[in-house]
Design an enzyme around this catalytic site. Structure first.
Site, PDB file in Angstrom:
ATOM      1  N   ASP A  46       0.835  -1.200   0.000  1.00  0.00           N
ATOM      2  CA  ASP A  46       0.000   0.000   0.000  1.00  0.00           C
ATOM      3  C   ASP A  46       0.870   1.249   0.000  1.00  0.00           C
ATOM      4  O   ASP A  46       1.565   1.531   0.972  1.00  0.00           O
ATOM      5  CB  ASP A  46      -0.920   0.010   1.220  1.00  0.00           C
ATOM      6  CG  ASP A  46      -1.874   1.194   1.187  1.00  0.00           C
ATOM      7  OD1 ASP A  46      -2.932   1.080   0.549  1.00  0.00           O
ATOM      8  OD2 ASP A  46      -1.547   2.234   1.800  1.00  0.00           O
ATOM      9  N   TYR A  51       3.448   9.716   0.428  1.00  0.00           N
ATOM     10  CA  TYR A  51       4.400   9.077   1.336  1.00  0.00           C
ATOM     11  C   TYR A  51       5.847   9.409   0.976  1.00  0.00           C
ATOM     12  O   TYR A  51       6.743   9.252   1.801  1.00  0.00           O
ATOM     13  CB  TYR A  51       4.204   7.560   1.355  1.00  0.00           C
ATOM     14  CG  TYR A  51       2.830   7.106   1.785  1.00  0.00           C
ATOM     15  CD1 TYR A  51       1.927   7.978   2.391  1.00  0.00           C
ATOM     16  CD2 TYR A  51       2.420   5.790   1.577  1.00  0.00           C
ATOM     17  CE1 TYR A  51       0.664   7.566   2.767  1.00  0.00           C
ATOM     18  CE2 TYR A  51       1.155   5.365   1.959  1.00  0.00           C
ATOM     19  CZ  TYR A  51       0.272   6.252   2.541  1.00  0.00           C
ATOM     20  OH  TYR A  51      -0.981   5.838   2.913  1.00  0.00           O
ATOM     21  N   LYS A  80      -2.226   6.138  -4.367  1.00  0.00           N
ATOM     22  CA  LYS A  80      -3.294   7.114  -4.135  1.00  0.00           C
ATOM     23  C   LYS A  80      -3.004   8.446  -4.822  1.00  0.00           C
ATOM     24  O   LYS A  80      -1.859   8.905  -4.860  1.00  0.00           O
ATOM     25  CB  LYS A  80      -3.469   7.344  -2.626  1.00  0.00           C
ATOM     26  CG  LYS A  80      -3.669   6.053  -1.843  1.00  0.00           C
ATOM     27  CD  LYS A  80      -3.711   6.277  -0.347  1.00  0.00           C
ATOM     28  CE  LYS A  80      -3.661   4.966   0.395  1.00  0.00           C
ATOM     29  NZ  LYS A  80      -2.319   4.341   0.398  1.00  0.00           N
ATOM     30  N   HIS A 113      -7.036   9.910  -2.388  1.00  0.00           N
ATOM     31  CA  HIS A 113      -6.496   9.848  -1.031  1.00  0.00           C
ATOM     32  C   HIS A 113      -7.387  10.532   0.007  1.00  0.00           C
ATOM     33  O   HIS A 113      -7.641   9.992   1.083  1.00  0.00           O
ATOM     34  CB  HIS A 113      -5.099  10.470  -1.005  1.00  0.00           C
ATOM     35  CG  HIS A 113      -4.231   9.972   0.099  1.00  0.00           C
ATOM     36  ND1 HIS A 113      -2.851   9.908   0.016  1.00  0.00           N
ATOM     37  CD2 HIS A 113      -4.528   9.511   1.342  1.00  0.00           C
ATOM     38  CE1 HIS A 113      -2.359   9.417   1.138  1.00  0.00           C
ATOM     39  NE2 HIS A 113      -3.356   9.188   1.959  1.00  0.00           N
ATOM     40  N   SER A 171     -10.750   6.927  -0.356  1.00  0.00           N
ATOM     41  CA  SER A 171     -10.147   6.831   0.969  1.00  0.00           C
ATOM     42  C   SER A 171     -10.602   8.024   1.799  1.00  0.00           C
ATOM     43  O   SER A 171     -10.811   9.122   1.265  1.00  0.00           O
ATOM     44  CB  SER A 171      -8.616   6.828   0.853  1.00  0.00           C
ATOM     45  OG  SER A 171      -8.010   6.675   2.120  1.00  0.00           O
ATOM     46  N   ASN A 284       2.943  -9.691  12.021  1.00  0.00           N
ATOM     47  CA  ASN A 284       1.723  -9.024  11.556  1.00  0.00           C
ATOM     48  C   ASN A 284       0.956  -9.807  10.499  1.00  0.00           C
ATOM     49  O   ASN A 284      -0.235  -9.568  10.301  1.00  0.00           O
ATOM     50  CB  ASN A 284       2.061  -7.636  11.012  1.00  0.00           C
ATOM     51  CG  ASN A 284       2.401  -6.640  12.112  1.00  0.00           C
ATOM     52  OD1 ASN A 284       2.115  -6.874  13.280  1.00  0.00           O
ATOM     53  ND2 ASN A 284       3.020  -5.539  11.736  1.00  0.00           N
TER      54      ASN A 284
END
Length: 328
Positions: A46, A51, A80, A113, A171, A284
């Protein structure tokens, strides 16, 4: 109850239930982290323009593919569209920049986003552009652009037609905007990505998504954890230190993080936890050898406080000089 490691979307495609979230992964370790995640079994990555580490992430993907660990077809890569590229003439260019940085020919999923349209910032001026229009201005602020969501969505649909992306979605939106987009979309949103953890369960929104065949991906699965260093939360607000979560974890001989993630996946939502530690990456994704009871699921649901950490209505004014609420 069998919890799937993949979710079947409205299109028939399968999206992994657990992925690597790349928000806040430092550039100098993002390539290695992406590579190690894929090596550990992650098949969903993702990303986002905002970012600022898509080139490094792409290098990690290239290394993993080059070593034969995975093929491109077996990966699900999400990115995004940032707020400054909402005008129809900027959407394709933004997507192609992301593809170039990632070193890919297509995205499996491209999301809008935020439901926030900001004044365009050219790539050559600053990339990623961030929130403020001019970070060096005497008075730093965001500059809103009057772009309706339907204009942006129509441009997103063109990306699907051209084969640049396989699926599109949203999102950080709620029920009202989701319904609005569904009313006019020719290519329906396949996925909605939202903040989701035991302190913010968003049950009504998830129910609506289920009824409308929109898959849900949850970010910030541990609550406050990602926001402490940003000064937007305290350690005690993390789900990982909640006595209830810790008690359930002890019962199953799992970590609190695994319980929070399992709760989300067992609800039918994908998760994208972030870590740069190989041991934590493996932890995770190790969610499929235990099951929470109905009573434990209800107990975790009951921790809801409607506590939202990723809220532009809270952080935009102190950070970027502009009050910009998008949630009630």
């Amino acid at each position: 109850m069998t919890v799937q490691k993949e979710f079947v979307l409205s299109t028939g495609s399968k999206m992994p239930a657990v992925g690597l979230g790349c928000w806040k992964i430092p550039n100098d370790v993002c390539e290695a982290t992406t590579y190690e995640a894929i090596k550990a079994g992650y098949r969903l990555i993702d990303e986002a323009c905002a970012y600022g580490n898509e080139k490094e992430c792409g290098a990690g993907i290239k290394r993993a593919i080059g070593e034969g660990i995975v093929t491109r077809e077996k990966l699900w890569v999400t990115s995004k569209l940032w707020n400054t590229y909402h005008r129809k003439e900027h959407v394709k260019a933004a997507c192609k920049r992301t593809l170039s940085d990632l070193g890919l020919e297509y995205l499996d999923l491209y999301l809008i986003h935020f439901p926030i349209a900001l004044k365009f910032v050219p790539f050559e001026t600053r990339y990623p552009p961030d929130w403020a229009f001019d970070p060096k201005a005497e008075k730093v602020c965001m500059e809103e652009d009057s772009v309706p969501m339907h204009e942006t969505w129509e441009a997103m649909e063109e990306l699907v037609k051209e084969g640049l992306v396989r699926h599109i979605g949203l999102s950080n939106v709620g029920t009202t905007m989701l319904r609005d987009v569904l009313n006019y979309a020719k290519v329906k949103p396949t996925v909605l990505q939202i903040e989701l953890h035991p302190y913010l369960t968003q049950s009504k929104l998830i129910r609506l998504c289920r009824e409308k065949q929109v898959a849900v991906t949850g970010f910030s699965s541990f609550g406050a954890s990602s926001y402490v260093e940003l000064g937007a939360a305290t350690e005690v607000e993390s789900c990982l230190v909640d006595p209830v979560v810790k008690s359930i974890a002890d019962k199953h001989k799992k970590t609190p993080a695994q319980v929070a993630l399992r709760w989300a996946v067992q609800r039918g939502t994908a998760v994208i936890p972030k870590s740069t530690k190989v041991s934590r990456l493996k932890e995770n994704i190790d969610l499929f050898d235990f099951e929470l009871t109905d009573e434990e699921m209800k107990t975790l649901d009951g921790l809801n406080k409607n506590r939202r950490f990723n809220d532009p209505g809270t952080f935009c004014e102190p950070g970027f000089g502009t009050f910009f609420p998008i949630f009630e």
